[in-house]
Write an enzyme that holds these catalytic residues in place. Structure first.
Site, mmCIF file in Angstrom:
data_model
loop_
_atom_site.group_PDB
_atom_site.id
_atom_site.type_symbol
_atom_site.label_atom_id
_atom_site.label_comp_id
_atom_site.label_asym_id
_atom_site.label_seq_id
_atom_site.Cartn_x
_atom_site.Cartn_y
_atom_site.Cartn_z
ATOM 1 N N ARG A 1 -0.221 -31.921 -16.638
ATOM 2 C CA ARG A 1 -1.354 -32.942 -16.976
ATOM 3 C C ARG A 1 -1.067 -34.291 -16.234
ATOM 4 O O ARG A 1 -2.116 -34.925 -15.753
ATOM 5 C CB ARG A 1 -1.620 -33.190 -18.349
ATOM 6 C CG ARG A 1 -2.025 -31.688 -18.987
ATOM 7 C CD ARG A 1 -1.702 -31.856 -20.709
ATOM 8 N NE ARG A 1 -0.677 -32.332 -21.214
ATOM 9 C CZ ARG A 1 -0.354 -32.636 -22.426
ATOM 10 N NH1 ARG A 1 -1.303 -32.465 -23.464
ATOM 11 N NH2 ARG A 1 0.941 -33.014 -22.589
ATOM 12 N N HIS B 1 9.267 -35.333 -23.976
ATOM 13 C CA HIS B 1 8.464 -34.382 -24.651
ATOM 14 C C HIS B 1 9.274 -33.474 -25.585
ATOM 15 O O HIS B 1 10.339 -33.140 -25.267
ATOM 16 C CB HIS B 1 7.561 -33.499 -23.695
ATOM 17 C CG HIS B 1 6.377 -32.882 -24.224
ATOM 18 N ND1 HIS B 1 6.480 -31.684 -25.048
ATOM 19 C CD2 HIS B 1 5.126 -33.556 -24.356
ATOM 20 C CE1 HIS B 1 5.143 -31.364 -25.474
ATOM 21 N NE2 HIS B 1 4.388 -32.535 -25.087
ATOM 22 N N HIS C 1 2.923 -39.562 -30.896
ATOM 23 C CA HIS C 1 1.978 -38.650 -30.584
ATOM 24 C C HIS C 1 0.784 -39.354 -29.369
ATOM 25 O O HIS C 1 1.266 -39.795 -28.601
ATOM 26 C CB HIS C 1 1.343 -37.953 -31.646
ATOM 27 C CG HIS C 1 0.935 -36.515 -31.556
ATOM 28 N ND1 HIS C 1 0.845 -35.695 -30.455
ATOM 29 C CD2 HIS C 1 -0.098 -35.748 -32.326
ATOM 30 C CE1 HIS C 1 0.086 -34.476 -30.615
ATOM 31 N NE2 HIS C 1 -0.240 -34.640 -31.883
ATOM 32 N N ASP D 1 0.641 -38.783 -21.117
ATOM 33 C CA ASP D 1 0.161 -40.082 -21.289
ATOM 34 C C ASP D 1 0.613 -41.339 -20.278
ATOM 35 O O ASP D 1 0.126 -42.247 -20.371
ATOM 36 C CB ASP D 1 0.623 -40.622 -22.569
ATOM 37 C CG ASP D 1 0.096 -39.676 -23.924
ATOM 38 O OD1 ASP D 1 -0.889 -39.522 -23.614
ATOM 39 O OD2 ASP D 1 0.897 -39.265 -24.791
ATOM 40 N N SER E 1 -0.711 -33.013 -34.566
ATOM 41 C CA SER E 1 -2.186 -32.884 -34.926
ATOM 42 C C SER E 1 -2.553 -31.550 -35.189
ATOM 43 O O SER E 1 -3.419 -31.162 -36.112
ATOM 44 C CB SER E 1 -3.143 -33.751 -33.812
ATOM 45 O OG SER E 1 -2.667 -33.168 -32.703
HETATM 46 N N1 HAX Z 1 12.556 -43.336 -24.065
HETATM 47 C C1 HAX Z 1 13.603 -43.620 -24.881
HETATM 48 N N2 HAX Z 1 14.343 -42.648 -25.740
HETATM 49 C C2 HAX Z 1 13.670 -41.598 -25.605
HETATM 50 C C3 HAX Z 1 12.525 -41.032 -24.791
HETATM 51 C C4 HAX Z 1 12.000 -42.171 -23.959
HETATM 52 N N3 HAX Z 1 11.089 -41.813 -23.387
HETATM 53 N N4 HAX Z 1 12.309 -39.543 -25.125
HETATM 54 C C5 HAX Z 1 13.256 -39.439 -26.141
HETATM 55 N N5 HAX Z 1 13.957 -40.369 -26.495
HETATM 56 C C6 HAX Z 1 15.240 -40.415 -27.418
HETATM 57 C C7 HAX Z 1 14.675 -39.944 -28.749
HETATM 58 O O1 HAX Z 1 14.022 -41.112 -29.426
HETATM 59 C C8 HAX Z 1 15.719 -39.572 -29.522
HETATM 60 O O2 HAX Z 1 16.474 -40.617 -29.919
HETATM 61 P P1 HAX Z 1 17.187 -40.765 -31.328
HETATM 62 O O3 HAX Z 1 18.236 -39.560 -31.613
HETATM 63 O O4 HAX Z 1 18.059 -41.976 -31.252
HETATM 64 O O5 HAX Z 1 16.102 -40.835 -32.433
HETATM 65 C C9 HAX Z 1 16.426 -38.819 -28.362
HETATM 66 O O6 HAX Z 1 15.955 -39.310 -27.319
HETATM 67 C C10 HAX Z 1 16.382 -37.415 -28.525
HETATM 68 O O7 HAX Z 1 14.919 -36.977 -28.175
HETATM 69 P P2 HAX Z 1 14.440 -35.665 -27.752
HETATM 70 O O8 HAX Z 1 14.986 -34.522 -28.357
HETATM 71 O O9 HAX Z 1 14.512 -35.917 -26.492
HETATM 72 O O10 HAX Z 1 12.961 -35.980 -28.022
HETATM 73 P P3 HAX Z 1 12.036 -35.608 -29.280
HETATM 74 O O11 HAX Z 1 11.543 -34.374 -29.136
HETATM 75 O O12 HAX Z 1 12.748 -36.120 -30.598
HETATM 76 O O13 HAX Z 1 10.887 -36.577 -29.218
HETATM 77 C C11 HAX Z 1 8.803 -37.808 -28.043
HETATM 78 C C12 HAX Z 1 9.833 -36.267 -28.255
HETATM 79 C C13 HAX Z 1 7.976 -37.421 -27.053
HETATM 80 C C14 HAX Z 1 8.697 -38.135 -29.263
HETATM 81 C C15 HAX Z 1 9.942 -38.646 -27.273
HETATM 82 O O14 HAX Z 1 10.383 -38.383 -26.029
HETATM 83 C C16 HAX Z 1 9.163 -39.985 -27.068
HETATM 84 O O15 HAX Z 1 9.585 -40.704 -28.225
HETATM 85 N N6 HAX Z 1 8.800 -40.304 -25.846
HETATM 86 C C17 HAX Z 1 8.095 -41.712 -25.733
HETATM 87 C C18 HAX Z 1 6.760 -41.789 -26.423
HETATM 88 C C19 HAX Z 1 5.645 -40.631 -25.761
HETATM 89 O O16 HAX Z 1 5.599 -40.666 -24.559
HETATM 90 N N7 HAX Z 1 4.961 -39.880 -26.577
HETATM 91 C C20 HAX Z 1 3.942 -39.038 -26.346
HETATM 92 C C21 HAX Z 1 4.382 -37.574 -26.314
HETATM 93 C C22 HAX Z 1 3.161 -36.481 -25.672
HETATM 94 C C23 HAX Z 1 2.342 -36.301 -26.790
HETATM 95 O O17 HAX Z 1 2.452 -35.982 -27.850
HETATM 96 N N8 HAX Z 1 1.191 -37.055 -26.549
HETATM 97 O O18 HAX Z 1 0.160 -37.132 -27.525
#
Ligand code: HAX
Length: 426
Positions: free
Chosen positions: A318, A309, A263, A364, A233
């Site tokens: 947080r 994250h 996000h 979150d 964002s």
């Molecule tokens: N559950 C399952 N798998 C997860 C995971 C989780 N909570 N967190 C990461 N992974 C997976 C990813 O999907 C990725 O898998 P692929 O390679 O198969 O695509 C792998 O682990 C590597 O990811 P990463 O390098 O550890 O994390 P990223 O930087 O790619 O992604 C995310 C960060 C926040 C998007 C990710 O941890 C996620 O999807 N978490 C769950 C959703 C979530 O809580 N999002 C909110 C984040 C905070 C925010 O921005 N709020 O606005």
């Protein structure tokens, strides 16, 4: 002129000169290198953006203008806005002046209510909220003054005027989206004596006999305010802002990114997951039941929302703040207890999945449970609350960028064939 604008008028010109001199002196220094994996991997870790309002070291979490978030939990969102913009916390007199400035701009034009009233009843609350911001673009002081040939040195002032106008109106707009979208009855007029967060609670119309919900919203709006410049964002809004699109365009564009499930939408998904757990086990699950459920989620190819994250490698401070709030005010709430228990189980599960870099909870993972406790049970609304808060950071970043005279954002893309040539020629 308000005290905040006066202060910025003193701070910005020397800061701009300082940054220009800094870049002139060290402009050729290499600060980051980009690998092929980073080009294809969402630019993770590439240092090529500037954000002076806040930073997020992986081992500390959010630091706003040099102050770690854990020292700011008691501050009100208006104080945080002052801090984001100036680098200092306001004196009581400065805070009062900012609150009066916001109050003077809180009146939302009638056409905004009309637009919201005509949207389909099943519109997502984020679509309603962002539409309301965008439709107000005709109010932009920046756009008007730019059309009149405003000088470049004045860009920040006009952007500041837009910031005040937008931030002042967001509680009323957010509250109306809630009441309209979830059939809570007619719009509630603003309480002219309330602070920004308290007024929001007043306008959503949920009962708040002990002012606990007000305390929670002050905390909520403070915690979500900013998270450096590279998140979807902030980055999207900054890119739009860099084209000299005004703040109405930039903010609504950035918040469209916040509406994504990876996000800001994660907070709606997170509580749905927690409630799914409570329903499945008929109450707070045991550690063993939770571990099994977490594996089921992962094995079915879904993420565990609220965990992981892109930058952080610790429990998000947080999350700590929301956990402390719940422990203080409603430790026996079953949803909250489940959130706390998930924290005892899920990191150990995620640590066993090699590809996951951060097994810890993010913001979150706990925020939704606190809202749910006070009767805000409509998950799809939660990202609007996140947006009201994040607007503080996005808008502050935009004002600073204008004051520093940063140019239009324009990184370079290459085709896969071109990248292939580069890497195969080595
Ligand atoms: N559950 C399952 N798998 C997860 C995971 C989780 N909570 N967190 C990461 N992974 C997976 C990813 O999907 C990725 O898998 P692929 O390679 O198969 O695509 C792998 O682990 C590597 O990811 P990463 O390098 O550890 O994390 P990223 O930087 O790619 O992604 C995310 C960060 C926040 C998007 C990710 O941890 C996620 O999807 N978490 C769950 C959703 C979530 O809580 N999002 C909110 C984040 C905070 C925010 O921005 N709020 O606005």
């Amino acid at each position: 002129m308000s005290l905040l604008k006066e202060k910025l008028a003193q701070i910005f010109p020397p800061l701009r000169q300082e940054i220009q001199a800094f870049v002139k002196q060290y402009g050729d220094k290499v600060v980051s290198q980009v690998t092929l994996a980073q080009a294809y991997g969402g630019m993770r870790g590439v240092k090529c953006l500037v954000c002076d309002t806040s930073e997020v070291p992986p081992d500390k979490g959010l630091i706003i203008r040099g102050i770690e978030l854990k020292y700011l939990f008691e501050k009100w969102p208006e104080e945080i806005l002052w801090l984001l913009l100036t680098g200092e916390l306001p004196t009581p007199e400065e805070l009062k002046d900012l609150q009066s400035e916001l109050r003077a701009h809180e009146e939302v034009p009638d056409y905004v209510w009309n637009v919201l009233d005509t949207m389909p009843a099943d519109s997502h609350p984020m679509t309603m909220f962002n539409t309301a911001i965008l439709v107000m673009q005709r109010e932009s002081v920046f756009a008007k003054r730019y059309a009149q040939g405003m000088k470049k040195e004045e860009y920040w002032e006009a952007t500041y005027d837009d910031l005040i106008s937008i931030i002042a109106k967001l509680p009323a707009i957010g509250a109306y989206v809630y009441r309209k979208r979830f059939n809570k009855g007619p719009r509630i007029e603003s309480d002219k004596n309330a602070d920004w967060a308290k007024n929001f609670v007043h306008m959503i119309g949920l009962p708040d006999p002990n002012e606990e919900l007000t305390k929670l919203m002050r905390l909520y709006f403070t915690l979500h305010c900013d998270h450096e410049g590279g998140n979807v964002s902030a980055f999207s809004a900054a890119t739009i802002n860099s084209a000299l699109s005004d703040l109405y365009y930039a903010l609504s564009g950035g918040l469209n990114g916040l509406a994504g499930p990876l996000h800001g939408l994660a907070n709606q998904e997170c509580l749905a997951w927690i409630i799914g757990v409570v329903e499945k086990f008929g109450g707070v699950p045991t550690h063993e039941e939770l571990e099994k459920y977490a594996w089921e989620t992962l094995n079915s190819g879904r993420v565990i929302p609220g965990y992981g994250h892109a930058v952080l490698r610790i429990t998000d401070p947080r999350f700590d703040a929301f956990l402390a709030f719940g422990n203080k005010y409603f430790p026996e709430d079953p949803i909250f207890k489940t959130v706390a228990r998930v924290y005892e189980v899920v990191p150990n599960v995620l640590k066993q999945v090699q590809k996951i870099k951060d097994p810890w909870p993010n913001v979150d993972a706990a925020s939704g449970a606190t809202l749910y406790h006070y009767g805000m049970t409509e998950f799809s609304y939660y990202t609007v609350l996140f947006s009201i808060s994040r607007a503080l950071g996005i808008c502050s970043q935009a004002v600073v960028a204008r004051a520093m005279g940063y140019p239009i954002t324009r990184p370079k893309s290459l085709t896969t064939a071109s990248y292939r040539k580069i890497v195969e020629s080595d």
